[in-house]
Motif scaffolding. Structure first.
Motif, mmCIF file in Angstrom:
data_model
loop_
_atom_site.group_PDB
_atom_site.id
_atom_site.type_symbol
_atom_site.label_atom_id
_atom_site.label_comp_id
_atom_site.label_asym_id
_atom_site.label_seq_id
_atom_site.Cartn_x
_atom_site.Cartn_y
_atom_site.Cartn_z
ATOM 1 N N UNK A 1 100.817 79.523 31.254
ATOM 2 C CA UNK A 1 102.227 79.445 30.852
ATOM 3 C C UNK A 1 102.363 79.466 29.326
ATOM 4 N N UNK A 2 101.510 78.684 28.654
ATOM 5 C CA UNK A 2 101.599 78.639 27.197
ATOM 6 C C UNK A 2 101.267 80.002 26.602
ATOM 7 N N UNK A 3 100.344 80.685 27.255
ATOM 8 C CA UNK A 3 99.954 82.000 26.779
ATOM 9 C C UNK A 3 101.149 82.966 26.851
ATOM 10 N N UNK A 4 101.851 82.951 27.978
ATOM 11 C CA UNK A 4 103.014 83.822 28.132
ATOM 12 C C UNK A 4 104.085 83.475 27.108
ATOM 13 N N UNK A 5 104.206 82.186 26.827
ATOM 14 C CA UNK A 5 105.211 81.738 25.869
ATOM 15 C C UNK A 5 104.892 82.265 24.467
ATOM 16 N N UNK A 6 103.627 82.116 24.078
ATOM 17 C CA UNK A 6 103.201 82.561 22.762
ATOM 18 C C UNK A 6 103.331 84.082 22.661
ATOM 19 N N UNK A 7 102.982 84.755 23.743
ATOM 20 C CA UNK A 7 103.090 86.209 23.813
ATOM 21 C C UNK A 7 104.532 86.647 23.530
ATOM 22 N N UNK B 1 113.692 91.884 22.153
ATOM 23 C CA UNK B 1 113.897 90.448 21.947
ATOM 24 C C UNK B 1 114.170 89.773 23.289
ATOM 25 N N UNK B 2 114.982 90.434 24.129
ATOM 26 C CA UNK B 2 115.252 89.878 25.457
ATOM 27 C C UNK B 2 113.970 89.740 26.262
ATOM 28 N N UNK B 3 113.108 90.765 26.199
ATOM 29 C CA UNK B 3 111.855 90.709 26.956
ATOM 30 C C UNK B 3 111.025 89.512 26.495
ATOM 31 N N UNK B 4 110.973 89.319 25.168
ATOM 32 C CA UNK B 4 110.240 88.170 24.638
ATOM 33 C C UNK B 4 110.832 86.860 25.124
ATOM 34 N N UNK B 5 112.176 86.784 25.091
ATOM 35 C CA UNK B 5 112.844 85.553 25.524
ATOM 36 C C UNK B 5 112.575 85.271 26.997
ATOM 37 N N UNK B 6 112.593 86.323 27.823
ATOM 38 C CA UNK B 6 112.325 86.133 29.249
ATOM 39 C C UNK B 6 110.955 85.490 29.419
ATOM 40 N N UNK B 7 109.992 86.028 28.683
ATOM 41 C CA UNK B 7 108.632 85.500 28.769
ATOM 42 C C UNK B 7 108.600 84.028 28.360
ATOM 43 N N UNK B 8 109.309 83.698 27.282
ATOM 44 C CA UNK B 8 109.302 82.319 26.784
ATOM 45 C C UNK B 8 109.983 81.358 27.763
#
Lengths: 314, 285
Positions: A280-286, B98-105
């Motif tokens: 999960x943290x990896x996806x977040x950092x990604x 940016x949306x793709x990144x936010x989804x991931x986060x």
């Protein structure tokens, strides 16, 4: 071009220096995704058409190549050709519809996305052929003729490394040839100002379709290779996430360049493996890296480098 | 048969209203800022989980929990706008990234906090109303009613107030609007706050009907986008109609045609609309 040749030679020499399967595997995925990203950029970065159809081409040709090998008994390389033809046929049908009705930017993206989704649903539900959600196991291997040894199967990371590297290099070469020809100039004219291009006598419909078809034909090889490399094909190949992934690679690396998509592909395939954290943290950092990269370098890595060099030269 | 069709039409309309509330957010954001906020589904997810946390863990009554849930979602929207989205104005693809990144986060944050196990809230409003032979759960009717009120309310508010005129002016020509005294950054922030708050409300309502999982937003943002285009981008009432029509097409389509292709029916109609009436069913030419 000189830089490209140097890079190719360096990459070709890499397995001699690096023996780690981990690194080679990252590069193999980079090369296969690189094919997708470069061809996506041909359509998006060079011709200005934001296509979301790439996953459909990728997935359908992965299935088609495998099915042709299994059911028609073709060797792998021969099977990629009808698959590419199929990809072109799909692209021409979808492209003709979109371009006839002059769909642009967001609307073009949505309609190609809709077609890609419909194709995914067909693949997902055509159980007798595609085995549905479970997917297909690919057990065969591509073979090639080696002097002295006869027909050998591609086995192990080093062999796959070279096969995929050459496939990417051929893709890039074809793209370079296309872009340097009259076709490339028509693509650029359409990207910069479609109405003006039309006034100047460029057959906009025809060249958009050409770009879409050439990009899809080349991308289809990535599908065949990917299925055979991973040994497994499932409908996830055609998912929307794939579109997003390819788009991220191209934007991160630099749209409208040929090196950019490959750089983006290397970073985005390598990044998740380099970040040594739990899932999960990896996806977040990604996600965070993706956002900051695009905010800091709106034109992507290669685009920013080119601009920086131009500024220094001036 | 008629009763089956009627039931599916009503069910489709209710699901469709849910698409509609996301569609309203998409239409507003795209119309005003030129960004397709593909992460809107994640704000819906935030609203849903916030409602769950407030109602099930903090034991607030559901109706009370919905309000802070919307604010939490809007706050997340405000932060993402301040930190990221405002740098991608009118840049469709960078905004998309940016949306793709936010989804991931957001999705991984939800996985960390709540894990992938689906969560279900206890019944908020049990019971059903019988309409002839068709039974309709009361909660679904409440959800439908709330969404219709919110969308119509937004439409009326924007049609009648200075803020609404400013927004329309800005959508037409940002520079001219600025010259006429519209404080544009504030307007953009307001749109972002409102659209993410709406998505949060959609999520809060969703939580009362269905089970929650971190990836729930993905489907809804796609459907919301379909609905927004179906109704016509920029048309506020169009987003409601677009959502309801989409919901009904899917629900009724799966009676007569194979259910597995449920998603395809909406897509086919969408493609037809875009080809023959690009401004949508309710958009102006």
């Amino acid at each position: 071009m000189k830089l490209g040749t140097t890079l190719f030679v360096l990459l070709a020499a890499l397995p001699l220096a690096v023996r780690s399967d981990f690194v080679l595997t990252i590069f193999i995925f980079t090369f296969i995704y690189g094919i997708l990203a470069v061809t996506f950029d041909l359509i998006f970065g060079f011709t200005g058409q934001l296509t979301m159809f790439h996953p459909a081409v990728f997935g359908v040709s992965a299935y088609a190549t495998h099915l042709l090998v299994v059911h028609a008994g073709l060797p792998f390389w021969l099977a990629t050709l009808p698959s590419a033809a199929g990809a072109v046929l799909l692209a021409v049908v979808v492209g003709s519809i979109c371009f006839k009705f002059r769909l642009k930017t967001f609307y073009f993206a949505v309609v190609t996305l809709a077609f890609a989704e419909m194709i995914r649903l067909i693949v997902l539900n055509w159980n007798s052929v595609t085995n549905g959600t479970l997917g297909l196991v690919v057990s065969g291997r591509p073979t090639f003729w080696w002097p002295g040894a006869g027909w050998v199967a591609v086995r192990g990371p080093v062999a796959w490394y070279y096969v995929t590297l050459v496939a990417l290099a051929v893709t890039v070469l074809v793209c370079v040839r296309v872009l340097r020809s009259w076709m490339g100039r028509c693509f650029a004219a359409i990207r910069l100002n479609e109405d003006l291009a039309r006034t100047l006598g460029v057959d906009v419909f025809r060249y958009k379709l050409l770009s879409f078809a050439v990009g899809s034909a080349l991308a289809s090889f990535a599908g065949g290779l990917y299925g055979y490399y991973t040994g497994y094909i499932d409908p996830g190949y055609l998912g929307i996430n794939q579109s997003m992934e390819i788009l991220a690679m191209v934007l991160l690396g630099g749209q409208g360049t040929l090196a950019g998509p490959i750089v983006g592909s290397l970073i985005l395939t390598g990044l998740p493996h380099v970040i040594d954290l739990r899932g999960e943290l990896r996806a977040m950092l990604y996600g965070a890296i993706l956002i900051f990269a695009i905010l800091v370098m709106p034109r992507g890595i290669v685009g920013s480098l080119v601009a920086w060099r131009a500024r220094r030269a001036a | 048969m008629t009763q089956l069709v009627l039931g599916q039409v009503l069910n489709g309309a209710i699901i469709g209203a849910m698409y509609g509330i996301i569609a309203l957010g998409i239409t507003l954001t795209f119309g005003i800022t030129g960004i397709v906020n593909f992460a809107l589904g994640e704000f819906m997810m935030i609203g849903a989980y916030a409602t769950y946390a407030l109602a099930e863990r903090a034991h607030l009554p559901y109706a009370v929990a919905v309000v802070p849930a919307c604010f939490i979602s809007a706050a997340a929207g405000y932060l993402s706008n301040k930190a990221f989205f405002r740098f991608t104005r009118n840049n469709l693809v960078n905004g998309l990234l940016v949306s793709i990144g936010l989804i991931s986060i957001f999705e991984s944050a939800a996985l960390l906090l709540w894990t992938a196990t689906p969560l279900e809230m206890s019944y908020v409003l049990p019971g059903a109303i019988r309409l002839g032979d068709v039974g309709l759960p009361k909660m679904k009717l409440v959800v439908f009613g709330v969404i219709v009120v919110v969308i119509v309310g937004t439409y009326v508010a924007l049609a009648r107030t200075w803020l609404g005129r400013a927004a329309f002016a800005y959508a037409q020509n940002p520079e001219a609007a600025q010259l006429m005294g519209v404080h544009t950054p504030r307007l953009e922030t307001a749109v972002m706050l409102y659209s993410t708050g709406l998505a949060g409300l959609g999520g809060a309502l969703y939580a009362s009907l269905y089970s929650l999982e971190p990836a729930m937003g993905g489907v809804y943002v796609l459907k919301g986008m379909e609905a927004a285009i179906l109704g016509g981008i920029g048309s506020l009432m169009g987003s409601l109609w677009g959502g309801v029509i989409l919901g009904i097409i899917e629900a009724v389509g799966s009676i007569f045609l194979p259910t597995a292709f449920r998603d395809a029916y909406g897509l086919a109609v969408l493609v037809a609309i875009l080809l023959f009436r690009p401004s949508g069913l309710f958009g102006s030419e």
